[in-house]
Design a protein around this motif. Structure first.
Motif, PDB file in Angstrom:
ATOM      1  N   SER A 121      22.759  18.520  28.669  1.00 12.61           N
ATOM      2  CA  SER A 121      22.101  19.491  27.662  1.00 12.61           C
ATOM      3  C   SER A 121      21.413  18.617  26.689  1.00 12.61           C
ATOM      4  CB  SER A 121      22.847  20.877  27.080  1.00 12.61           C
ATOM      5  OG  SER A 121      23.956  20.099  26.530  1.00 12.61           O
ATOM      6  N   GLY A 122      20.366  19.086  26.189  1.00 15.99           N
ATOM      7  CA  GLY A 122      19.793  18.034  24.898  1.00 15.99           C
ATOM      8  C   GLY A 122      18.878  17.164  25.113  1.00 15.99           C
ATOM      9  N   TYR A 123      18.508  16.917  26.274  1.00 21.71           N
ATOM     10  CA  TYR A 123      17.332  15.876  26.424  1.00 21.71           C
ATOM     11  C   TYR A 123      16.010  16.427  27.041  1.00 21.71           C
ATOM     12  CZ  TYR A 123      18.745  15.542  31.438  1.00 21.71           C
ATOM     13  OH  TYR A 123      18.738  15.839  32.749  1.00 21.71           O
ATOM     14  N   GLY A 124      14.977  15.955  26.681  1.00 22.45           N
ATOM     15  CA  GLY A 124      13.765  16.461  27.225  1.00 22.45           C
ATOM     16  C   GLY A 124      13.046  15.295  27.608  1.00 22.45           C
ATOM     17  N   ASP A 125      13.180  13.977  27.527  1.00 19.94           N
ATOM     18  CA  ASP A 125      12.677  13.182  28.113  1.00 19.94           C
ATOM     19  C   ASP A 125      12.688  13.020  29.601  1.00 19.94           C
ATOM     20  OD1 ASP A 125      12.681   9.305  27.551  1.00 19.94           O
ATOM     21  OD2 ASP A 125      11.326  10.750  28.608  1.00 19.94           O
ATOM     22  N   ASN A 126      11.395  12.849  30.165  1.00 19.47           N
ATOM     23  CA  ASN A 126      11.125  13.120  31.657  1.00 19.47           C
ATOM     24  C   ASN A 126      11.421  11.792  32.387  1.00 19.47           C
ATOM     25  OD1 ASN A 126      10.399  15.665  31.868  1.00 19.47           O
ATOM     26  ND2 ASN A 126       8.433  15.300  31.298  1.00 19.47           N
ATOM     27  N   ASN A 127      11.673  10.681  31.454  1.00 19.37           N
ATOM     28  CA  ASN A 127      11.999   9.404  32.011  1.00 19.37           C
ATOM     29  C   ASN A 127      13.563   9.097  31.827  1.00 19.37           C
ATOM     30  OD1 ASN A 127      11.613   6.782  33.287  1.00 19.37           O
ATOM     31  ND2 ASN A 127      10.938   5.825  31.036  1.00 19.37           N
ATOM     32  N   ILE A 128      14.155  10.060  32.457  1.00 22.84           N
ATOM     33  CA  ILE A 128      15.658   9.909  32.367  1.00 22.84           C
ATOM     34  C   ILE A 128      16.238   9.286  33.501  1.00 22.84           C
ATOM     35  CG2 ILE A 128      17.635  10.846  32.176  1.00 22.84           C
ATOM     36  CD1 ILE A 128      17.053  10.597  29.570  1.00 22.84           C
ATOM     37  N   CYS A 129      17.037   8.633  33.566  1.00 23.81           N
ATOM     38  CA  CYS A 129      17.887   8.117  34.679  1.00 23.81           C
ATOM     39  C   CYS A 129      19.279   8.489  34.337  1.00 23.81           C
ATOM     40  CB  CYS A 129      18.162   6.718  34.985  1.00 23.81           C
ATOM     41  SG  CYS A 129      16.599   5.810  35.556  1.00 23.81           S
TER      42      CYS A 129
END
Length: 120
Positions: A25-33
């Motif tokens: 939870s808590g992340y919105g970045d689409n460039n997440i690994c």
């Protein structure tokens, strides 16, 4: 702030299976690994499997190939690690981690860790 909570660890006999879950939870970045690491006391931390959001591609360590499968349920914001044909060498504390792709994992976020124990 990104929160990662692992579940599903435990003890099984050699040859058995476990499925680990990591609710994020808590992340919105689409460039997440996002992926799984494991560590045994006295040894280096080992990357097991990872998933790159936005592209859908995956990475597996040689030790995991053919036995472990990483997957993700977007609706539940949950990452899974299905582990089959487990051996005592898989005994470790497993961690879920998330970081912006291209940056080091240590710059990202980590779960609290969950113990996996395989008995012979």
């Amino acid at each position: 702030q990104v929160d990662l909570v692992e579940s599903g660890g435990g003890s099984v006999e050699e040859g058995g299976s476990l499925r680990l879950s990591c609710t994020a939870s808590g992340y919105g970045d689409n460039n997440i690994c996002i992926g799984w690491y494991r560590q045994v006391p006295g040894k280096e931390r080992e990357g097991v499997a990872a998933f790159r959001t936005g592209f859908g591609d995956t990475f597996y360590a040689d030790s995991a190939l053919g036995r472990f499968t990483i997957s993700r349920d977007n609706a539940k914001n949950t990452l899974y690690l299905q582990m089959n044909s487990l051996t005592p060498e898989d005994t470790a504390t497993f961690y879920c981690a998330a970081a912006t792709c291209g940056r080091t994992w240590d710059s990202g976020y980590w779960g609290q860790g969950i113990q996996v124990t395989i008995s012979s």
